[in-house]
Write a protein that holds these residues in place. Structure first.
Motif: not given
Length: 503
Positions: A240-245, A265-270, A323-327, A448-452
């Motif tokens: 659901d999310l590909l993370l490269m740290y 294909s509609g993927g999510k990368i961070m 969603d990015m402004a939450e909290g 979280t913004a990556n997930f509807e």
């Protein structure tokens, strides 16, 4: 004889009259008044305590601690208000022997929603309960009958024990209280059927996520796994999310193509960069440039938004919404040795790129050879709506009916590329030392913004360390407190003594 009797009767009469008169003195009247007032006050106190004793514990316990461990955040309140299913919390512990902080917090949590049902079971009196719930003593079993899901929360996860202090000094103490974070995460887990999987890349010298971040991901019920793209032919299908740290080595050309195909294909990368910037990783930098983010060389120094005169320790400007402004309330995030990007036109008109974290326009990109002034993006997101075909091409006829069916079979999805050029955003040295900052909140919002339809429900534990009111920077105020006030008192005392001596 008669004379003696008359004397006795007179004495007796005077004694009774004197005794009566003694009760009419001013001292007796004041004493009677004091006794009456005392009795009245005692009666009021007894009645008041009886009334207060009927008030639920959740409302009669006030949080006067400096760390506010009993305060409930809006995140929890909103979740509990939206509950549609009942949640049962079975506490397997001896209530009178349970830490008062846990008892108080449970009572306050129970009062937040009529969907929360808390029951205490004494495992000493009912040992079969441990087998029935398949749990150990001092555990909270959280379950939801509608979803059939169950999880447990140990008291040790709520009151975090200081192992260092115990093993080295032999003292029993606790470092933090995580009641809200643990219970809210458990409620979210048992009432939510949707699970999200985050794959963290390996094989490029990536950094290791701190325990603070992994705990927050776990609280939000995200499943964290690893993938080495060099050993795969594509990004895992359940990603659901590909993370490269903090990668220190570049992608191969094949890996870079995998990421392009995944985004197509509609993927999510961070991607979060560490000490090795994007400008040093050519293939990864090429993907960023394609999506309108051009890395710049050097570290960002911002004299107008720096921490205590250190230009490379900066407080970036946030421009978050949705969603990015939450909290996000204080708008305070601390970064060290951040790198920057310039936003440019993407290669395709269908790509939209915006920054959510940037330096001021008085910042500089510093290298060994140059200092380039400007405003630089430190965090940005590129999104693109892509069309997904069904892949069913059994009939290649050119009839209009087939064309309409082909159009109906096409679906769209939104790909998302999030880039943060400062790994210090989630560095444990910063997140644990400056708990008042919103580094972790911004990171979790970006995830979280990556997930509807998913809300960031990860809540950090509250420190139990004692806070001292100290003057951190000596100056005029310190000199006045240390020398000025004592001097004034001594002079005033000498003046009074001298005046009385002359008199």
């Amino acid at each position: 004889m008669n004379k003696l009797k008359s004397i006795k009767s007179i004495g007796r009469g005077k004694g009774v009259k004197g005794l009566k008169n003694s009760f009419h003195t001013s001292g007796t009247k004041h004493g009677s008044y004091s006794v009456g007032v005392t009795v009245l006050v005692i009666a009021v106190i007894v009645v008041f305590n009886l009334i207060v004793g009927q008030i639920p514990e959740a409302y009669r316990n006030l949080d006067v601690s400096s760390t506010k461990i009993y305060d409930i955040s809006d995140t929890t309140t909103e979740l509990l208000d939206s509950l549609e299913s009942d949640v049962d919390m079975t506490v397997l512990a001896v209530r009178d022997e349970t830490d008062e902080r846990i008892r108080t917090f449970l009572s306050k949590y129970d009062a937040l929603s009529n969907k929360i049902n808390i029951e205490w079971i004494d495992p000493v009196l009912h040992p079969s309960a441990l087998t029935e719930y398949d749990a150990s003593e001092d555990t909270i079993v959280v379950s939801c009958a509608d979803t059939g899901k169950t999880t447990t929360v140990s008291f040790d996860d709520i009151l975090v024990f200081d192992e260092y202090s115990y093993y080295y000094y032999g003292s029993m103490s606790y470092t933090s209280f995580d009641g809200e974070g643990q219970l809210t995460s458990a409620v979210n887990y048992v009432t939510n059927d949707v699970e999200r999987t985050i794959y963290q890349t390996t094989g490029h010298g990536e950094g290791e996520l701190s325990s603070t971040i992994t705990d927050m991901l776990d609280k939000n019920n995200y499943l964290l796994s690893e993938t080495n793209l060099l050993m795969e032919t594509a990004v895992p299908e359940d990603c659901d999310l590909l993370l490269m740290y903090a990668p220190t080595a570049d992608l191969s050309e094949d890996e870079a193509q995998m990421l392009r195909d995944y985004l197509a294909s509609g993927g999510k990368i961070m991607v979060i960069f560490g000490e090795t910037g994007a400008s040093e990783l050519a293939n990864l930098s090429g993907i960023l440039t394609e999506y309108g983010m051009e890395p710049v060389n050097g570290y960002i120094a911002d004299p107008s938004r720096c921490y205590q005169g250190n230009y490379f320790y900066i407080f970036p400007e946030l421009s978050v919404s949705g969603d990015m402004a939450e909290g996000i309330s204080t708008q305070m995030v601390l970064l060290t040795y951040a790198q920057g990007m310039n936003l440019a036109d993407p290669e395709r008109d269908t790509i939209s790129v915006t920054d959510f974290m940037s330096s001021s326009d008085q910042a500089y990109a510093i290298t060994e050879d140059a200092q380039t002034e400007g405003s630089y993006a430190i965090g940005a997101t590129a999104t693109e709506t892509v069309t997904l075909s069904s892949g069913e091409d059994e009939d290649s006829s050119d009839t209009s009916a087939d064309s309409e069916e082909s159009e109906e079979s096409e679906e769209t999805a939104e790909s998302r590329l999030t880039v943060i050029t400062a790994g210090s955003l989630i560095d444990q040295g910063i997140t644990d030392s400056f708990s008042q900052l919103e580094n972790t909140q911004l990171f979790m919002n970006a995830v979280t913004a990556n997930f509807e339809g998913v809300q960031n429900l990860s809540i950090e534990a509250k420190s139990l360390s004692v806070e001292y009111n100290t003057v951190q920077h000596a100056g005029l105020f310190s000199m006045i407190m240390i020398f000025g006030i004592p001097a004034v008192i001594l002079i005033a005392g000498f003046a009074v003594w001298f005046r009385r001596r002359k008199a």
